[in-house]
Design a protein around this motif. Sequence first.
Motif, mmCIF file in Angstrom:
data_model
loop_
_atom_site.group_PDB
_atom_site.id
_atom_site.type_symbol
_atom_site.label_atom_id
_atom_site.label_comp_id
_atom_site.label_asym_id
_atom_site.label_seq_id
_atom_site.Cartn_x
_atom_site.Cartn_y
_atom_site.Cartn_z
ATOM 1 N N GLU A 49 -49.338 26.528 54.860
ATOM 2 C CA GLU A 49 -48.268 25.536 54.856
ATOM 3 C C GLU A 49 -48.339 24.631 53.637
ATOM 4 O OE1 GLU A 49 -45.645 25.264 56.842
ATOM 5 O OE2 GLU A 49 -46.295 27.122 57.777
ATOM 6 N N ASN A 50 -49.547 24.312 53.179
ATOM 7 C CA ASN A 50 -49.676 23.465 51.990
ATOM 8 C C ASN A 50 -49.062 24.144 50.766
ATOM 9 O OD1 ASN A 50 -50.957 21.386 53.326
ATOM 10 N ND2 ASN A 50 -53.021 22.061 52.799
ATOM 11 N N LEU A 51 -49.264 25.450 50.645
ATOM 12 C CA LEU A 51 -48.682 26.191 49.522
ATOM 13 C C LEU A 51 -47.163 26.195 49.605
ATOM 14 C CD1 LEU A 51 -48.867 27.987 47.030
ATOM 15 C CD2 LEU A 51 -49.196 29.942 48.569
ATOM 16 N N LEU A 52 -46.634 26.395 50.805
ATOM 17 C CA LEU A 52 -45.179 26.418 50.970
ATOM 18 C C LEU A 52 -44.563 25.058 50.643
ATOM 19 C CD1 LEU A 52 -44.756 28.550 54.225
ATOM 20 C CD2 LEU A 52 -44.735 29.274 51.844
ATOM 21 N N ARG A 53 -45.211 23.985 51.103
ATOM 22 C CA ARG A 53 -44.685 22.643 50.808
ATOM 23 C C ARG A 53 -44.814 22.323 49.319
ATOM 24 N NH1 ARG A 53 -46.643 21.356 56.181
ATOM 25 N NH2 ARG A 53 -48.727 20.897 55.405
ATOM 26 N N LEU A 54 -45.926 22.777 48.704
ATOM 27 C CA LEU A 54 -46.104 22.569 47.266
ATOM 28 C C LEU A 54 -44.988 23.264 46.488
ATOM 29 C CD1 LEU A 54 -47.809 21.596 44.853
ATOM 30 C CD2 LEU A 54 -49.110 23.746 45.039
ATOM 31 N N ALA A 55 -44.687 24.505 46.863
ATOM 32 C CA ALA A 55 -43.617 25.250 46.194
ATOM 33 C C ALA A 55 -42.270 24.555 46.377
ATOM 34 C CB ALA A 55 -43.562 26.679 46.740
ATOM 35 N N GLN A 56 -42.047 24.019 47.574
ATOM 36 C CA GLN A 56 -40.791 23.327 47.848
ATOM 37 C C GLN A 56 -40.633 22.105 46.943
ATOM 38 O OE1 GLN A 56 -40.499 21.832 51.843
ATOM 39 N NE2 GLN A 56 -38.437 21.023 51.566
ATOM 40 N N TRP A 57 -41.689 21.298 46.831
ATOM 41 C CA TRP A 57 -41.582 20.069 46.052
ATOM 42 C C TRP A 57 -41.620 20.332 44.550
ATOM 43 C CZ3 TRP A 57 -39.923 15.518 47.621
ATOM 44 C CH2 TRP A 57 -39.890 15.284 48.998
ATOM 45 N N LEU A 58 -42.225 21.451 44.141
ATOM 46 C CA LEU A 58 -42.209 21.808 42.720
ATOM 47 C C LEU A 58 -40.989 22.665 42.376
ATOM 48 C CD1 LEU A 58 -45.969 22.579 41.908
ATOM 49 C CD2 LEU A 58 -44.675 20.445 41.610
ATOM 50 N N GLN A 59 -40.165 22.953 43.404
ATOM 51 C CA GLN A 59 -38.920 23.686 43.224
ATOM 52 C C GLN A 59 -39.154 25.020 42.525
ATOM 53 O OE1 GLN A 59 -35.992 21.090 41.440
ATOM 54 N NE2 GLN A 59 -36.713 19.331 42.621
ATOM 55 N N CYS A 60 -40.085 25.782 43.095
ATOM 56 C CA CYS A 60 -40.401 27.103 42.570
ATOM 57 C C CYS A 60 -40.865 27.971 43.735
ATOM 58 C CB CYS A 60 -41.489 27.013 41.502
ATOM 59 S SG CYS A 60 -43.048 26.313 42.115
ATOM 60 N N THR A 61 -41.246 29.193 43.454
ATOM 61 C CA THR A 61 -41.717 30.072 44.523
ATOM 62 C C THR A 61 -43.235 30.005 44.653
ATOM 63 O OG1 THR A 61 -41.996 31.996 43.081
ATOM 64 C CG2 THR A 61 -39.818 31.681 44.091
ATOM 65 N N ALA A 62 -43.715 30.305 45.850
ATOM 66 C CA ALA A 62 -45.160 30.344 46.081
ATOM 67 C C ALA A 62 -45.802 31.433 45.227
ATOM 68 C CB ALA A 62 -45.440 30.590 47.562
ATOM 69 N N ALA A 84 -45.627 32.377 54.410
ATOM 70 C CA ALA A 84 -46.994 32.780 54.084
ATOM 71 C C ALA A 84 -47.542 33.554 55.274
ATOM 72 C CB ALA A 84 -47.851 31.552 53.799
ATOM 73 N N VAL A 85 -47.707 34.854 55.101
ATOM 74 C CA VAL A 85 -48.125 35.733 56.193
ATOM 75 C C VAL A 85 -49.613 36.030 56.055
ATOM 76 C CG1 VAL A 85 -47.715 37.931 57.359
ATOM 77 C CG2 VAL A 85 -45.822 36.779 56.177
ATOM 78 N N PRO A 86 -50.430 35.651 57.038
ATOM 79 C CA PRO A 86 -51.863 35.898 56.928
ATOM 80 C C PRO A 86 -52.176 37.392 56.881
ATOM 81 C CG PRO A 86 -51.294 35.162 59.146
ATOM 82 C CD PRO A 86 -50.065 34.987 58.312
ATOM 83 N N LEU A 87 -52.981 37.793 55.905
ATOM 84 C CA LEU A 87 -53.434 39.177 55.778
ATOM 85 C C LEU A 87 -54.808 39.271 56.423
ATOM 86 C CD1 LEU A 87 -53.152 42.059 54.607
ATOM 87 C CD2 LEU A 87 -54.184 41.178 52.494
ATOM 88 N N ILE A 88 -54.884 39.968 57.554
ATOM 89 C CA ILE A 88 -56.129 40.039 58.310
ATOM 90 C C ILE A 88 -56.535 41.499 58.497
ATOM 91 C CG2 ILE A 88 -55.638 37.869 59.506
ATOM 92 C CD1 ILE A 88 -54.802 39.492 61.953
ATOM 93 N N SER A 89 -57.740 41.702 58.989
ATOM 94 C CA SER A 89 -58.226 43.059 59.222
ATOM 95 C C SER A 89 -57.631 43.619 60.512
ATOM 96 C CB SER A 89 -59.753 43.066 59.315
ATOM 97 O OG SER A 89 -60.166 42.402 60.504
#
Length: 215
Positions: A49-62, A84-89
């Motif tokens: 979620e932090n990455l998604l919010r960062l991308a939103q406020w920087l007006q760019c893609t993750a 952001a989809v978690p990649l798990i085993s």
Amino acid sequence: MMKKESSGERIRARRKALQLTQQALAKSIGVSHVAVSQWEKEETVPRGENLLRLAQWLQCTAAWIIDGDGEVFATHAKAAPVAAVPLISLAQASAWLSEERLLLKQQAAHFLYSESQLGDGALAVTIDDQAMQPDYRPGDKVIFDPDVQPQPGDVVLALVDGVARVRIYRLQTQQQDEQIFTLRALNDDFPQLHSADSALEIIGTLMELRRYRSG
């Protein structure tokens, strides 16, 4: 060869282009200014979620923040929502339908980023066997959504006697509230599975396939 800009450098350059201080950006995202500083110094990496919010406020893609992929959105443009989809085993995916899901999401170290319409429970796994060849190869990364009801012929992630497997779904009949269905592989060397004979449970329906060239 020109040195590729790092993720921290991209974050810093984009923040300054938008005339945001570290404190202002941190407050908007909901983190400390120390966290933003660490991202820019690449001491830590923004995730989830932090990455998604960062991308939103920087007006760019993750994806641009992490890998430098694609173009930066102009200031007036609105970025498409990115999940952001978690990649798990596959072993972890076996517990995805249990109460452990939230913990697995929090502990995920890797993510796939998608602009598809996905539910909060979406997950990604890496195919590790030859059951779905030739269409799906070992090493392919696939995104599944538990909120999407599979249709006959859809590829699904399913629990097979407690083990997560990627197979093709085929509904046989509906008996009151119970669905009788089969799961089959594309590779004929792998047996067809029947819900009347094995403990089968659908985890999610295939939404995306990602294949990366090696080397």
